[in-house]
Design a protein around this motif. Sequence first.
Motif, PDB file in Angstrom:
ATOM      1  N   GLU A  88     152.081   6.460  82.772  1.00  0.00           N
ATOM      2  CA  GLU A  88     152.778   7.324  81.827  1.00  0.00           C
ATOM      3  C   GLU A  88     151.946   7.510  80.555  1.00  0.00           C
ATOM      4  OE1 GLU A  88     156.591   5.712  81.081  1.00  0.00           O
ATOM      5  OE2 GLU A  88     157.307   5.939  83.140  1.00  0.00           O
TER       6      GLU A  88
ATOM      7  N   TYR B 243     158.715   6.567  74.344  1.00  0.00           N
ATOM      8  CA  TYR B 243     157.401   5.921  74.407  1.00  0.00           C
ATOM      9  C   TYR B 243     157.104   5.506  75.850  1.00  0.00           C
ATOM     10  CZ  TYR B 243     153.487   3.085  72.783  1.00  0.00           C
ATOM     11  OH  TYR B 243     152.240   2.563  72.553  1.00  0.00           O
ATOM     12  N   PRO B 244     155.854   5.708  76.308  1.00  0.00           N
ATOM     13  CA  PRO B 244     155.525   5.346  77.694  1.00  0.00           C
ATOM     14  C   PRO B 244     155.790   3.877  77.979  1.00  0.00           C
ATOM     15  CG  PRO B 244     153.770   6.652  76.699  1.00  0.00           C
ATOM     16  CD  PRO B 244     154.709   6.289  75.604  1.00  0.00           C
ATOM     17  N   ARG B 245     156.217   3.615  79.218  1.00  0.00           N
ATOM     18  CA  ARG B 245     156.469   2.236  79.638  1.00  0.00           C
ATOM     19  C   ARG B 245     155.365   1.703  80.527  1.00  0.00           C
ATOM     20  NH1 ARG B 245     162.158   3.272  82.300  1.00  0.00           N
ATOM     21  NH2 ARG B 245     160.871   5.021  83.030  1.00  0.00           N
ATOM     22  N   GLU B 246     154.754   2.567  81.307  1.00  0.00           N
ATOM     23  CA  GLU B 246     153.726   2.162  82.255  1.00  0.00           C
ATOM     24  C   GLU B 246     152.383   2.767  81.860  1.00  0.00           C
ATOM     25  OE1 GLU B 246     154.405   0.000  84.464  1.00  0.00           O
ATOM     26  OE2 GLU B 246     156.602   0.013  84.313  1.00  0.00           O
TER      27      GLU B 246
ATOM     28  N   ARG C 231     146.736  -3.613  79.571  1.00  0.00           N
ATOM     29  CA  ARG C 231     147.926  -3.908  80.350  1.00  0.00           C
ATOM     30  C   ARG C 231     147.612  -3.900  81.844  1.00  0.00           C
ATOM     31  NH1 ARG C 231     153.380  -1.292  77.714  1.00  0.00           N
ATOM     32  NH2 ARG C 231     152.950  -1.836  75.518  1.00  0.00           N
TER      33      ARG C 231
END
Length: 589
Positions: free
Chosen positions: A53, A47-50, A80
């Motif tokens: 991404e 799963y993307p963190r940023e 975010r």
Amino acid sequence: MLGRFRSVDISGAASLSGLEVRHDQGELPGLEELRVALRPPALPLPYPREVIEAARRAGDLLHAERYRDARRLVDAFRARPAPSADRLALLHAGLRGALRVADPEQVERDVGDMVALLTDDGYRELASALVTVLHERRALPGGASAVPRGRRRGRPTEPPAELLAVVRGLDDHAVAGEAGTRGGDVDPRRLVAGLRTALAALPAVRDQLPVDPEKALRVSLAQALELQGDRAGAITEALDVLERIEQEEIALEDAVQDPRRTATAAHAVLARALGVDHPVQGARHALDALAALHEVDDPPLRVGLISHLLRALMAAGAITQASFTAGRLASLQRTLQRDALRTAPLLAIAAQRVQAERYEAAWVPLEQARRIACDQRDHRSSLEASRLAASIHERTGDHDRALHELRRLASEARWLADDLATERAHRAELVRMELNAQALVMRRALDLGRTELVEEAGEGIEHRARPEGGRPLLPPELLWDHRVDAQVARFIAAGEALNRGEEGATTALYERRRRAAMQVIDGVPTGHDHRARYWAAYVDDRHAQMLADRGRVLPALRAARRARAGWDHLARPDDVARVDLLIAHLEQD
């Protein structure tokens, strides 16, 4: 039998270029290299963190037509904190998805957030250009409330023409361009013109953009040129993109993480375009693109690249590698959610099995592709299926069914050639294919004694190749030669029908057909007298044999002597010797 018709390529390759084996410089991939390249991605992906991404993953999901998944990802990361460029990439992915599914509320929300972000970062004119272009496309609901306003009198900020041109080019790439590469209702000429205008305007407004879009615009131009049929232009633009990436010392791993996958898209264009005449190079570019997809879950892109890799390997004569690739492709094409995307890989698999002489195995993917093409009204895939089926029947000696498939092939080629959406470059090739298919129909119909089909195919050729038929797409000498083909075939069919005593066959009809053939021969284009002499000698030769078979010795002898003089003038000793035997036999009688 009329044995001198020009043949059509019915080898079964799922491309208009056929399946001719070509050789060019370069090293073919080995089986181990193919195993690595064709390995599926490691699913599930982390799963993307940023935010960036998430933007990249959303772009991949959009290309894979997983619009709901892309929307959920955009919404999850929308609030975010992240650098402005990363948030802009995320919002842009969300906007593309909203436009694809025609969700006006989501479009308005994404545009509003993008406009606010661009305005806060000082790109007020770019924000205004974005809203203006979306209004032009009738993609933005409501009025102009989202347009940023200047400080004086509250008037909307007017973007410069150059900035509008660049945003229009990027809009075509983001919306119409990608749909167009999948066969959407997009005019590639409009795309090419808009992208060239955008590239010309870019230097004047480059400093007004948060990122430099030149490489993305050039990749889009390469794709549009490919759609337009300008293969050389597409190759030039794609190579230029890769050279720019290399010059800027951008690592491949970094380049392909961009949502547009600039480098991967350029390799994909080159894999398709070079696979025709330079299959080894085309295969190499397909492998380069596949190497960048191990962390990308995009089945349409992956399956499309493997399909082009397979065709390139077949064209290069790499039988073992092609067989291995076809086996992987047969499994991977099942991962596609939309049936319309499965026809090309299925036809490529069938073509490989035909090349390997596995005819029974070829029918399975061929019939699947034909069913999908029929359901989708995909005439181009139906054409390829008919050509492949005709090839199988010809190779297995089933001439009745080959004749049926050749007629279907000619019909599909005629439909596509007359379709206004078909580009001129493609239309010329389709007309050539139609004429060649009709010529083979006449040939097979003569072999099988199907006089009515000879007449039908001959009329079809005459209709397409007639001098008053409008602006010609093929050289006049080629159209003339096809007209002669048609008239000579009808002349031979009338003679054979007369010999068999068919109903409606008369000596008067036979003579009309012979005179019609000679009249078309006499209309030879300038500079092609040698070809006309050949056809005249051929008609006299067949006429002499026809008369001899019916016991009309003196007319047959006159026709045979004319044919002999023609063959002698053309320096064809084998034909002269054959006619001499006929003359000797007639003189004895």
